[in-house]
Design an enzyme around this catalytic site. Sequence first.
Site, PDB file in Angstrom:
ATOM      1  N   SER A  81       0.789  -1.231   0.000  1.00 50.05           N
ATOM      2  CA  SER A  81       0.000   0.000   0.000  1.00 50.05           C
ATOM      3  C   SER A  81       0.818   1.276   0.000  1.00 50.05           C
ATOM      4  CB  SER A  81      -0.975  -0.001   1.184  1.00 50.05           C
ATOM      5  OG  SER A  81      -2.017  -0.915   0.945  1.00 50.05           O
TER       6      SER A  81
ATOM      7  N   ALA B   6     -10.719 -13.389   3.219  1.00 47.23           N
ATOM      8  CA  ALA B   6     -11.254 -13.824   4.509  1.00 47.23           C
ATOM      9  C   ALA B   6     -10.502 -15.059   5.000  1.00 47.23           C
ATOM     10  CB  ALA B   6     -12.746 -14.118   4.383  1.00 47.23           C
TER      11      ALA B   6
ATOM     12  N   ASN C 105      -9.304  -0.509   0.041  1.00 45.59           N
ATOM     13  CA  ASN C 105      -8.508  -0.571  -1.183  1.00 45.59           C
ATOM     14  C   ASN C 105      -9.291  -0.100  -2.399  1.00 45.59           C
ATOM     15  OD1 ASN C 105      -5.727  -1.890  -0.651  1.00 45.59           O
ATOM     16  ND2 ASN C 105      -7.147  -3.100   0.580  1.00 45.59           N
TER      17      ASN C 105
ATOM     18  N   THR D 216       2.413   2.708   5.236  1.00 48.26           N
ATOM     19  CA  THR D 216       2.705   1.306   5.463  1.00 48.26           C
ATOM     20  C   THR D 216       2.319   0.528   4.216  1.00 48.26           C
ATOM     21  OG1 THR D 216       0.518   1.123   6.466  1.00 48.26           O
ATOM     22  CG2 THR D 216       2.397   1.398   7.950  1.00 48.26           C
TER      23      THR D 216
END
Length: 420
Positions: free
Chosen positions: A111, A170, A210, A347
């Site tokens: 990211s 998930a 996102n 981060t």
Amino acid sequence: MVSASTVRGTATWGVALLSVLAVTAHDTTAAAAADGNSRTARPHSAAASHTLATPDIVGLREVLRTAVTQGAPGAMARIVDNGTAHNVAVGVADRATGRAIDNVDRFRAGSVTKSFSAVVLLQLVDEGALELDNAVNAYLPGLLPDDRITVRHVLSHRSGLYDYTNDMFANTVPGFETVRNKVFSYQELVDLSLEKPLGNAPGAAYSYSNTNFVVAGMLIEKLTGESVSAAYTSRIIQPLDLRDTSYVHPTTTIAGRHTKGYLPPDQPGALVDSTEQTVSWAQSAGAIISSTRDLDTFFSALFRGRLMSAAQLTQMQQWVTVNDTQGYGLGLRRRDLSCGISVYGHTGTVQGYYTYAFTSKDGARTVTALANTSNNGTVLNTLAGTLESAFCGKPAKNSTARSTAPVEQYEDIAPGIARD
């Protein structure tokens, strides 16, 4: 020329064998970043860095060594302090060969890509092609379900758009294997998000997603008329001479010397080599490949005013609250450290890699740290300690400030899924 010291540790799996050596290195990238032509004539002042404590290189090495004992095959960090570079590395880049990790290694930066995307869009604001408070649908008609969602909302994670990675990952390893070699269009990713309603009214609250930076990628391509890769290259990578940075979607390999990434399953089990993947599930939200040197150069250049006007850099730092010690601007994080200073960067998490890349306010001191694992909250929390070592120096005797730092959250991938 940037002077450099290197502290390197080698390790077989689970064992850190440290050695220390001093070397002299020529790092022309940082010098070029400081001396080259800039988009604005704002002069650099290093005054703010003079108030920072001397970086704690011994403490930094201990942070990285701890991350290795907690399950990261390797960890490394690079600090640049007013032209002096300190490189520290512990553990391995490749578990099969035992090759030591090194700061020359490239890696997937996750990211941190969001900061690149935001820079391109803010440059477009400078060029008069974009307005932050215009609706996204004004540029991409009919894309989003609410005309009130603005470009600013997207870049500050206040759109309310659902993060599709909550469903995609998930189950960590099975989810990854499903998409490892898949190629998505931007529209397909937005469509996955829109299967769920908005989580809040546009502008009402911070909620990391996102999806926001998938939309950012669509805006870049619409407004520049070129690919995201081309925009990153012409606007950031080439001007800053970022020799290790690339955006190769949907190519699955990392060119040149690089560290492998290792993904732990949700239940105890063997690590998965996650190095090769399209990262198509993220694209403009997380697919950049880089190095500690290049990310140090990027964030230093950003805060020295080389990438956008002073006005847009100010916009980038309009903070919304994340928690008591963090804020989020436009594709940019602010972190407040135990010694009372704030640092700025991003981060990054992508399968097999954790990244922290931050700079001081004046761009004179930077740190980029990398652990070649993910889905490991213990390592994630430990790696945050590299910021304390880099910017706060040695802890005061009897100080408990560092041990009471907020717990790091899994935010970059599947932020709605509870881990650990």
